[in-house]
Each structure stands twice: as C-alpha cells, then as structure tokens.
Design an enzyme around this catalytic site. Structure first.
Site, PDB file in Angstrom:
ATOM      1  N   ASP A  24       0.873  -1.173   0.000  1.00 13.65           N
ATOM      2  CA  ASP A  24       0.000   0.000   0.000  1.00 13.65           C
ATOM      3  C   ASP A  24       0.913   1.227   0.000  1.00 13.65           C
ATOM      4  O   ASP A  24       1.523   1.575   1.007  1.00 13.65           O
ATOM      5  CB  ASP A  24      -0.876  -0.045   1.263  1.00 13.65           C
ATOM      6  CG  ASP A  24      -1.679   1.244   1.441  1.00 13.65           C
ATOM      7  OD1 ASP A  24      -1.446   2.206   0.692  1.00 13.65           O
ATOM      8  OD2 ASP A  24      -2.537   1.271   2.338  1.00 13.65           O
TER       9      ASP A  24
ATOM     10  N   CYS B 194      -8.682   5.693  10.220  1.00  9.94           N
ATOM     11  CA  CYS B 194      -8.999   4.488   9.426  1.00  9.94           C
ATOM     12  C   CYS B 194      -7.950   3.417   9.650  1.00  9.94           C
ATOM     13  O   CYS B 194      -7.604   2.654   8.729  1.00  9.94           O
ATOM     14  CB  CYS B 194      -9.126   4.806   7.935  1.00  9.94           C
ATOM     15  SG  CYS B 194     -10.496   5.860   7.566  1.00  9.94           S
TER      16      CYS B 194
HETATM   17  N1  PLP Z   1      -3.734   3.402   2.732  1.00 15.20           N
HETATM   18  C1  PLP Z   1      -3.159   4.360   3.442  1.00 15.20           C
HETATM   19  C2  PLP Z   1      -1.872   4.076   4.156  1.00 15.20           C
HETATM   20  C3  PLP Z   1      -3.745   5.611   3.520  1.00 15.20           C
HETATM   21  O1  PLP Z   1      -3.176   6.565   4.245  1.00 15.20           O
HETATM   22  C4  PLP Z   1      -4.956   5.839   2.828  1.00 15.20           C
HETATM   23  C5  PLP Z   1      -5.636   7.137   2.937  1.00 15.20           C
HETATM   24  O2  PLP Z   1      -5.494   7.876   3.855  1.00 15.20           O
HETATM   25  C6  PLP Z   1      -5.502   4.813   2.079  1.00 15.20           C
HETATM   26  C7  PLP Z   1      -4.868   3.607   2.055  1.00 15.20           C
HETATM   27  C8  PLP Z   1      -6.767   4.998   1.319  1.00 15.20           C
HETATM   28  O3  PLP Z   1      -6.590   5.899   0.271  1.00 15.20           O
HETATM   29  P1  PLP Z   1      -7.823   6.341  -0.609  1.00 15.20           P
HETATM   30  O4  PLP Z   1      -8.876   6.826   0.347  1.00 15.20           O
HETATM   31  O5  PLP Z   1      -7.288   7.416  -1.484  1.00 15.20           O
HETATM   32  O6  PLP Z   1      -8.284   5.152  -1.359  1.00 15.20           O
END
Ligand code: PLP
Length: 544
Positions: free
Chosen positions: A200, A364
C-alpha cells in the site's frame, strides 16, 4: 537539497496555503489525508477541458485521439515515475479501489489452508479487503505484529512465513505513525517463502525515487489525490507476468477482445482491468502531478518531509501532557499524538480556531490506534510545502492550549485558568472588541431575583449598583451577583467564570491580573475601578 527546491517558491503554486482560517494564516498539516493541488495541475485539467476533451479509446475523431493520447501519456509518466512499463499500470479510483479489485482478482488463486499475512499497521483499505477474502475463501488471515517501537517485526514475519502463505500485505509508510517499512526486505522474505506481496503505497510515494524493480513488490497501490492530482484516480501496479495470468473482475465497455451474446474474451492488460469510461481527466491530472513532483526533485521532497517530521516529533515531545504514538526507527509524513486530558476532537477544534488543520479520529487504522490504548488521536502530517515556522505554530498553539490540556490529568490551577482567560480576551482584539465581549458576557449572567437585590448585598463604592453574594461549600466558593449596568454584569460574569467552584484559599492567594493585562479596564473611571476592586476584595475575603 536541490538549488531549485525553495519552499517559498513552491508555496506560490499553492494559493490555498496563503489563505486564512478564523483570522489566522492557514497551517495545513493534513497532507496525509489529501495533498493540495498545485496550480500547474489545475491548469492542465483546465486546458484539457478547453482543448482536448472527449471520451477515450472510443473514437476516430481528432478530439478522441487527443484525449486518448493525453491519458496514455499520463500512463507513461506514471510508469516512468515508478520504474514500471505502461502495461503494468492499471488506472483505478484510488488505493482503496486498487486493493479491493486486486483482492477479487486473486480470489480464485488462493488455496484453502493458505494464509494471508497483513501487517498490524494497516489502513482499513489494506486490511478489510483481505478480511473479506479470507471470509469468502476460508483462507487464514494472520497479523504481522509490530515491535515495541512500532516498527514491523521482521523476525515475526519470518516465523509466520514458515506456514504456507499466499500473500503478504503491508503499507510502505504508516498513515498513523509515519513508520517507514523496509519494503525490499519484506518482499525478499515473502518471495523466499513463495508468497506474493502487495504494498500500500498511499503514503509512500513521496519517499524519493520509486523503483518497483528494486522494491520487487508484486503489486503496488496508490492514490492520485495524495500526490496533488484529482480525487477518484489511483493506480494498481502489477508485474506483467502476474497481470497476464489474472482475470478481470469488472466487466463492460473498453475491456473485451470479442463479445457475443453468450460469452466474451478479454483484451490485454491494462485495458482489460479498466472496464467502462476511465477517469481519464483524473489520469491526466495524475500525470501532471507526477511531472510536477519530478521537477521539484523527489529526493529533495523526501528529505524536507523527513526533516519536518523529525522537527514535529521533537516539538510535540517537549509539550507536557502530549503522547506521540510509536518511536519507529525511520518515520516520515505523519505523526499521531494525543493528550490525556482532552478529547482529540476538542483539541482538533481548538487548533482549528488558531488556523491549524490537523486530522482527528482513528485514522482508518482502528486496530493500530487501539493497540496504543486509545480510540482516537490527532495527526499532523507535513508535506514538502510546509515550513519549519508552521511546525512552530503548531507547537505554540499546543503550548497555548496547554493549561486546558493539563486540565484532567492535573487540574488546571486557578493561575493557569486566569492566564488562559487573559490570552483569550486579548486574542479578541482591541478595546472595542473586548468591551463587546463584556456585553455578551453580561447577557450570560443569570439575573438575581428582585428580592435578593437588598441594600445589605450592595457593594459600596461602585459607580452603579452591584449586589454580590458569596457562599462557601466544602472550601469552594460560589458567587451570585447582579448589577444595573451591562458593563458590570459582564465583569461579574467573567469573575464567576474565573472563581466559581474554586478553592477559597487559592482564590485569596491569587493576584488578579485579569483587568490590568487586558483592555477590559481601559475605559473604567476611577470610581468604577474602585468598585471592581471592592468586588474583588469581597470575593477574596469570603469565609472558608
Ligand atoms: N492506505 C493508506 C496508508 C492511507 O493513508 C490511505 C488514505 O489515507 C488509504 C490507504 C486509502 O486511500 P484512498 O482513500 O485514497 O483510497
């Protein structure tokens, strides 16, 4: 640092950074949530609509060709930015979308009894899709633990990999602690055990030059809006050999080889994974954003963001009552923290009133945040356009709020409470503003019933009438008071806010500076001054 890397110059590309919030110059420290969009990217979007807009891959007319070329040029830019080939770049709606789609694409590959390893520091976007995959396929989901500093425990990963593992999913950079994961080591360990790797990259793409060949990850997901592009665009990178072997999970226009009424064959990657009209303007904005970052110098960006992050950790550590989450060996871009005595949402709002935008909540990444023993935190996430002065602004703001921060852990002293009131009143502005505040306060004072406005309760020597009652209960003082003028009602209300419920010994020992150090008394006549002094004396001499 590059000679060309000048934060002052860079900030000119981000007009929003020059705006004010609640009267204060904006300090935008919520970049991990979304990066502001530079003017050149905005202009690129605008010029596409002005000159070249048409649906892509669907027409022979010149406009459709121009639009298609613009999107495919953006794909080339993305591929170049991460050291991949264009057929390895799938445009998606963002990191979340990329990982969800990938989980579905991989679902028929996993065998029962295999395990999916997910790091303990994942955003929900790189956790829940794997929970769902495990639920649907019966595969085991295991969590790779962190060490005591909040870094991924590579020894534990090695141990876990001794079981038949299908996939290892890990963030490049944690969106909570800013911990930087050694992606190359993770992929090497996973591959040695025959497992696939999904990285990720939502927070990792500004860590200097990205080279998927060196990282050797099988899949990499990231979002455009965290890099200065539009929202709703992202990328799923996959190794060519793997993408060729996987089947699409979304179906519709633009992705087929041939379709009859009963069945279809698929086109080649990446188009077979991009069913429907793609977000081509998003893709174009992403190409423009990556060109912008490339021109600034990815290494310079990375270095400055790490320096800002280090400064942030240092200043937060100096503030009593603040706890920073984790002490990872290398961190960048995000620092989460909390104060024992105040809910992060309240603190976030207080910072906002001083023009400072930080994120509040569980980021999140609820399991990770809760592993630190809290439900919610604040997160400050600097980007390359932030300055050291802005980090200082956050530190100063927290110090200013500090008396409140200490409230619950160690009750605010009366002197601190007075200090905070003086700061707040002075922050209102000039004499007129402070007088207007007195009038507002006057309206908040509960009127005394007429029968309590007795001559015995009158405070002598006031220019106007003031009735004052004090009552002590368990060593704490309570005030009932009223006046026939609004100004004095305002004064009484402020004194009630300062003294009500406080310890009488502390009250009598406190030098009252509230009127000398604000503009509240600036236009008091000497009679009124004498009256206020008498009120104060009566309050301070209240029997214990
Ligand atoms: N993964 C990480 C580490 C993040 O910080 C975020 C968003 O804050 C995401 C995934 C999700 O990104 P998106 O909402 O642009 O799909």
């Amino acid at each position: 640092m590059d000679k060309t890397f000048s934060v002052t110059e860079i900030r000119k590309d981000f007009p929003i950074l020059n705006t004010k919030r609640h009267g204060y110059p904006l300090v935008y420290l919520d970049n991990a949530a979304t990066l502001q969009m530079p003017v050149p990217v905005q202009e690129r979007i605008r010029s596409h609509y002005d000159r070249d807009n048409a649906n892509v891959h669907r027409g022979v007319h010149a406009l459709s060709q121009a639009s298609t070329n613009a999107m495919e040029t953006a794909r080339e830019t993305v591929a170049r930015f991460i050291g991949a080939d264009t057929d390895e770049i799938i445009f998606t709606a963002g990191t979340t979308d990329s990982i969800n789609m990938l989980a579905r694409m991989l679902e028929d590959r996993i065998r029962p009894g295999q395990q999916i390893l997910v790091s303990a520091m994942e955003h929900h976007s790189n956790l829940i899709p794997w929970q769902e995959m495990s639920r649907r396929t019966g595969a085991d989901l295991e969590i790779i633990p962190l060490d005591s500093q909040g870094d991924l425990n590579l020894e534990a990963l090695e141990q876990l990999l001794q079981r038949d593992t299908f996939l290892v999913a890990a963030a490049w950079v944690s969106n909570v602690t800013g911990a930087v994961n050694p992606v190359d080591k993770i992929t090497a360990l996973a591959h040695a055990a025959g497992a696939l790797t999904v990285i990720d990259g939502a927070q990792g793409m500004k860590l200097g030059v990205t080279d998927v060949t060196a990282l050797d990850c099988d899949f990499l997901a990231f979002s455009g809006h965290k890099l200065g592009a539009l929202t709703g665009i992202g990328v799923l990178y996959g190794k060519r050999s793997l993408l060729k072997a996987l089947a699409p999970v979304r179906f519709g226009g633009g992705m087929v080889g041939h379709t009859d009424y009963r069945s279809s064959t698929w086109g080649m990657p990446p188009q077979c994974f991009e069913a429907g009209t793609p977000h081509y303007v998003g893709a174009i904005s992403l190409g423009a954003a990556l060109e912008y970052l490339t021109a600034l110098g990815p290494e310079s960006i990375a270095r400055w963001e790490e320096q800002l992050t280090t400064a942030l950790v240092q200043s937060l550590s100096l503030i009593p009552g603040i706890t920073v989450l984790g002490t990872p060996r290398r961190r960048t871009g995000a620092v989460s923290f909390y104060a024992e005595s105040i809910h992060p949402f309240d603190l976030g709002v207080m910072l906002d009133t001083l023009g400072i935008a930080v994120r509040t909540g569980h980021m999140c990444a609820q399991p990770l945040v809760e592993s630190f023993g809290v439900h919610h935190v604040l997160r400050a996430s600097p980007a390359f356009y932030n300055t050291m002065e802005e980090i200082n602004r956050l530190e100063d703001a927290l110090k200013r709020i500090n008396p409140v921060l200490r409230g619950a852990a160690e009750m605010m002293t009366l002197a601190e409470k007075q200090e905070l009131m003086i700061q707040n009143i002075n922050a209102l502005g000039d004499c007129f503003d402070q007088y207007s505040y007195l009038i507002v306060k006057a309206q908040q004072l509960t009127p005394l019933p007429e029968e309590m406005k007795t001559p015995a309760a009158l405070v002598p020597g006031c220019q106007s009438q003031v009735w004052l009652y004090t009552r002590t209960e368990n060593g704490r003082l309570f005030i009932l008071a009223d006046s026939d003028t609004l100004i004095l009602r305002g004064v009484l209300q402020i004194l009630r806010e300062l003294f009500d419920g406080e310890n009488v010994t502390e009250i009598s020992a406190l030098p009252v500076r509230l009127f000398q150090e604000t503009e509240l008394a600036a236009t008091f006549t000497s009679d009124r001054n004498t009256g206020v002094q008498t009120i104060l004396r009566k309050i301070r001499n209240a029997p214990e």
